[in-house]
Scaffold this motif. Structure first.
Motif, short mmCIF file in Angstrom:
data_model
loop_
_atom_site.label_atom_id
_atom_site.label_comp_id
_atom_site.label_asym_id
_atom_site.label_seq_id
_atom_site.Cartn_x
_atom_site.Cartn_y
_atom_site.Cartn_z
N GLY A 45 0.83 -1.03 0.03
CA GLY A 45 0.03 -0.08 -0.07
C GLY A 45 0.86 1.15 0.31
O GLY A 45 0.31 2.37 -0.86
N SER A 46 1.93 1.31 0.74
CA SER A 46 2.79 2.51 0.79
C SER A 46 3.64 2.57 -0.41
O SER A 46 4.17 3.67 -0.71
CB SER A 46 3.72 2.57 2.03
N THR A 47 3.90 1.39 -0.90
CA THR A 47 4.66 1.45 -2.31
C THR A 47 3.78 2.20 -3.39
O THR A 47 4.38 3.00 -4.08
CB THR A 47 4.96 0.05 -2.63
N GLU A 48 2.44 1.68 -3.38
CA GLU A 48 1.58 2.23 -4.38
C GLU A 48 1.39 3.87 -4.14
O GLU A 48 1.21 4.50 -5.08
CB GLU A 48 0.24 1.54 -4.01
N LYS A 49 0.99 3.95 -2.89
CA LYS A 49 0.82 5.55 -2.49
C LYS A 49 1.95 6.00 -1.52
O LYS A 49 1.57 6.61 -0.29
CB LYS A 49 -0.74 5.73 -2.06
N PRO A 50 3.08 6.34 -1.87
CA PRO A 50 3.94 6.77 -1.20
C PRO A 50 3.61 8.02 -0.60
O PRO A 50 3.94 8.52 0.83
CB PRO A 50 5.27 6.73 -1.75
#
Lengths: 408, 400
Positions: free
Chosen positions: A101-106
């Motif tokens: 998730g954090s890679t998708e929306k850093p």
């Protein structure tokens, strides 16, 4: 459970060394960003022989640690949601979900999203999930994955298992070498291993100081201060941090100062903590409950230097194969019984983490065996380390209360 | 025949064997060398999740254990498993099965539990993985010999190789024939034959699938399809589809089933139970108990049987521990695009790491080809059957 006291005198004592953690975390973050910008950042799993990439001058970061930070900020459900929007099930490992998730929306995760990796280094000595998790990150970032396969062992590591893992370590060195056009210098690896070993030995000293009554550290203290031995072992500043920690902890022990003000009951904690609700331990502290030992932070006690193996590579093989999560139910039960005995504990709490199958499946069985062997009672509570949506505080309170009634 | 009836029928052969005094060793992960057990004089039998087994696990497994291992444990706790001389668990394939083996040993201490630990082969370009598995197999063989006082007999091993080779050849032919003409034999019939073999790999069960393959071959010859079928079979085994040219008038829809340890028979039953739909819509599955087993290469006769068996096991296509995600997705895309596939049903069991991690990547890969997908949550108990059937029916309607 009563609520945490709002008065000035908290039921627990804050560690002064904790202030150093922020400095280390800040430094670690800067170094990771710089490594990423220079094209040499590795994401690594917590049980990975990090001494090798560090000795080959790669920057390293730990997605599991980032998951803990996301959990502690109580944004786990939101960040996990970004992965779920991509189709990843809510039943999957929450560390993996928030990592995806954090890679998708850093930009939505200022604290907890990691700089872009150039290589992904996974070790399955902690679980098999990392295999699929890092594949998913590779698909998103284009960074190549290397899996160091350490097949689970029973009782002892057989020669063919050793040889196979050794071959894997050699391939790892080749893999990093070919991707970054560099070689591994044995002297440099020895130096990093020595630093790693020094930090680990200091960490063990801090843990073992908790055998004292009152215990100088509680669970939450250890969960926070374990960060450098996970993320920075093999560096000078990691050693310095643990020198400070040990000095403070041993001074506490010498002075008879406990992590909580009024220690009455000593319990063992099993599994990863609920990062979103670390105050769980502080609330219990107000009732005189301390956790002098836990299975999670004791997992980082593998010591590479000083084994009876012929080479540093063999030390890597032995240390990282014998992580107790890689050794099955018997090893885990033995560990729990040993901790209960060594730390003179009155009972145990097993946190059944819904999204961590390797750690949690088997707890119903091991609870019975541990009680049978040690004579102390235990309780199982269920929730998740990062995803607070599946953490039922009221139910957990009822269960812990039932345990405490038996012990009071 | 309903699903339960099919399962009951496929177990008949096994029951007869048990009643006649044959000793059975059960195994859970499909990629084991059956020849090893046969060489020691045992009949290997795949132990699978069964419908109608919904409870019994609660004393030992949390609800977030995958539905598959909950089902297996419940069968044992409820006394539903046939008497087994031993049960083989896989190591290093997934966390759930890894831990189940440990739990089983504690809860059922009188059971003889063995473990075969697999290497993760995906990134190695050398022989270390084969050597590791060969040694695991040698140790397993020694353990079986010592436990039961039954040595590894080369004659039995050689006979087993021929038997299993016959099964693979027939299963591969039937799978390939259905790719060319899915109506040539129902999917349910192919997977029933495979299920019967995996439940009791006897001369009789191999004869059944061989006879069926021979009949389909005759029909294919009449239709002039044999060369095309062989081309498809070679393409699937080699991954090179350049020689494949399917007829232009293929009937639609053409659907592939993706997933792991999902029961192919359950899929066939679900689809055949939908009004006005038949399983001829299924061109191929990519499931562990179907395609991945059928297209595993049989071991060659060699001076080192353990090495030969290890080499064979590691050829099982599409398993996450055998092949990296990017490799698997490329292989799947090649297959979808070259076999004129329109739709992909992605089956996933609850709390199954491999199924649930892979599903989003499968969806993306299919989408890049314009192949429509549907995700089907499918537990062994088929607990939400009505809704699943509606979901599948709606999906198939969109492909028309």
């Amino acid at each position: 459970m009563t609520q945490e006291r709002a008065s000035e005198e908290k039921p627990y004592r804050r560690l002064e060394t904790q202030a150093l953690l922020q400095q280390i975390a800040f430094r670690h973050g800067l170094e990771a960003m710089e490594a990423s910008e220079n094209g040499s950042l590795a994401w690594v799993t917590s049980g990975f022989p990090v001494e090798i990439p560090i000795a080959m001058n790669l920057g390293v970061v730990y997605p599991e640690q980032a998951g803990a930070i996301i959990g502690a900020q109580k944004i786990g459900p939101a960040v996990s949601g970004y992965a779920e929007d991509l189709g990843y099930s809510q039943e999957l490992c929450s560390y993996a979900r928030v990592s995806i998730g954090s890679t998708e929306k850093p930009d939505e995760v200022p604290m907890g999203s990691l700089p872009t990796p150039q290589i992904l280094l996974a070790g399955n000595n902690i679980c098999g999930t990392v295999l699929k998790w890092y594949d998913a990150i590779s698909e998103m970032t284009g960074a190549p994955v290397f899996l160091l396969d350490t097949p689970p062992i029973e009782k002892q590591q057989l020669p063919h298992n050793q040889e196979y893992v050794r071959h894997g370590v050699e391939r790892l060195i080749e893999f990093i070498g070919s991707n970054f056009n560099r070689t591994l210098e044995e002297d440099r690896l020895r130096e990093v291993a020595e630093l790693s070993s020094r930090a680990t030995k200091l960490w063990i000293r801090a843990l073992e100081a908790c055998k004292n009554k009152p215990s100088p550290l509680n669970c939450a203290d250890r969960f926070l201060t374990m960060a450098p031995v996970v993320s920075s072992r093999g560096t000078e500043h990691c050693v310095e941090f643990y020198e400070s920690l040990v000095a403070e902890v041993e001074e506490r022990a010498k002075q008879g100062i406990g992590a909580i003000r009024d220690e009455k009951i000593r319990l063992l904690w099993d599994n990863i903590p609920p990062w979103h609700t670390l105050r769980f331990f502080n609330i219990l502290a107000s009732r005189g409950v301390v956790f002098p030992a836990d299975t999670y932070t004791h997992a980082w006690t593998g010591n590479m230097v000083g084994t009876d193996t012929p080479s540093i590579i063999d030390e890597v093989v032995e240390t990282y194969s014998k992580v107790y999560l890689n050794m099955g139910l018997d090893a885990k039960v033995d560990k729990m019984c040993q901790l209960i005995d060594d730390y003179d504990l009155d009972g145990f709490v097993m946190f059944s983490v819904r999204s961590c199958k390797r750690y949690s499946l088997g707890q119903l069985v091991s609870k019975e065996i541990v009680t049978e062997r040690t004579g102390v009672p235990g309780v199982i509570i269920e929730g998740d380390m990062v995803d607070s949506r599946v953490y039922n505080a009221a139910q957990i309170e009822t269960r812990v209360d039932a345990l405490l009634e038996m012990l009071m | 025949m309903n699903y339960e009836g099919v399962i009951e029928q496929s177990s008949v052969g096994l029951k007869e064997l048990v009643e006649s005094g044959e000793e059975i060793i059960g195994y859970i992960y499909p990629h084991v060398p059956l020849e090893l057990f046969m060489a020691h004089g045992f009949t290997p039998s795949l132990v699978r999740a069964l419908p109608g087994t919904s409870s019994g696990f609660e004393e030992s497994l949390q609800t977030f254990a995958c539905s598959y291992i909950r089902n297996l444990y419940s069968q044992r706790a409820n006394g539903q498993l046939l008497p087994l001389a031993g049960l083989l668990f896989p190591g290093n394939t997934c966390d759930a099965l890894q831990n189940l083996g440990d739990i089983w040993r504690v809860r059922f201490p009188d059971d003889r539990v063995f473990r075969l630990t697999y290497p993760v082969t995906r990134y190695s370009q050398d022989e270390s993985t084969t050597k590791f598995l060969a040694e695991e197999l040698r140790i397993l063989s020694e353990t079986i010999a010592n436990t039961f006082n039954r040595p590894f007999l080369t004659e039995s091993y050689d006979r087993a190789i021929e038997l299993v080779q016959d099964f693979h050849a027939s299963a591969q032919f039937l799978y390939s024939a259905r790719v060319v003409n899915p109506k040539i034999i129902p999917y349910s019939e192919v997977v029933r034959l495979i299920r019967t073999f995996l439940t009791a790999p006897t001369i009789s069960s191999v004869s059944n699938i061989k006879d069926t393959a021979a009949r389909v071959r005759v029909t294919s010859e009449d239709l002039g399809l044999v060369d095309m079928i062989e081309t498809v079979r070679l393409a699937i085994t080699s991954g090179d589809y350049s020689g494949v040219k399917l007829p232009e008038d293929l009937e639609t829809p053409r659907v592939v089933i993706a997933g792991g340890m999902v029961e192919p028979q359950a899929i066939a039953t679900l689809i055949n139970d939908i009004p006005d739909i038949s399983d001829s819509a299924i061109v191929l599955d990519l499931l562990s108990f179907g395609f991945k087993t059928a297209f595993t290469e049989a071991p060659s006769k060699s001076s080192d049987p353990y090495l030969a068996m290890a080499q064979s096991v590691l050829t099982a296509p599409g398993e996450p521990t055998h092949e990296g995600l990017s490799y698997r997705m490329k292989a799947m895309k090649d297959l979808l695009s070259n076999l004129s596939i329109q739709g992909l049903m992605v089956c996933e069991q609850s709390f199954c790491d491999p199924d649930q991690f892979e599903a989003p990547s499968i969806e993306r890969a299919a989408s890049e080809l314009g192949v429509k997908t549907v995700r089907v949550p499918l537990d062994p108990e088929l607990s939400d059957r009505g809704r699943i059937e509606t979901r599948i029916q709606t999906f198939l309607d969109t492909l028309e």
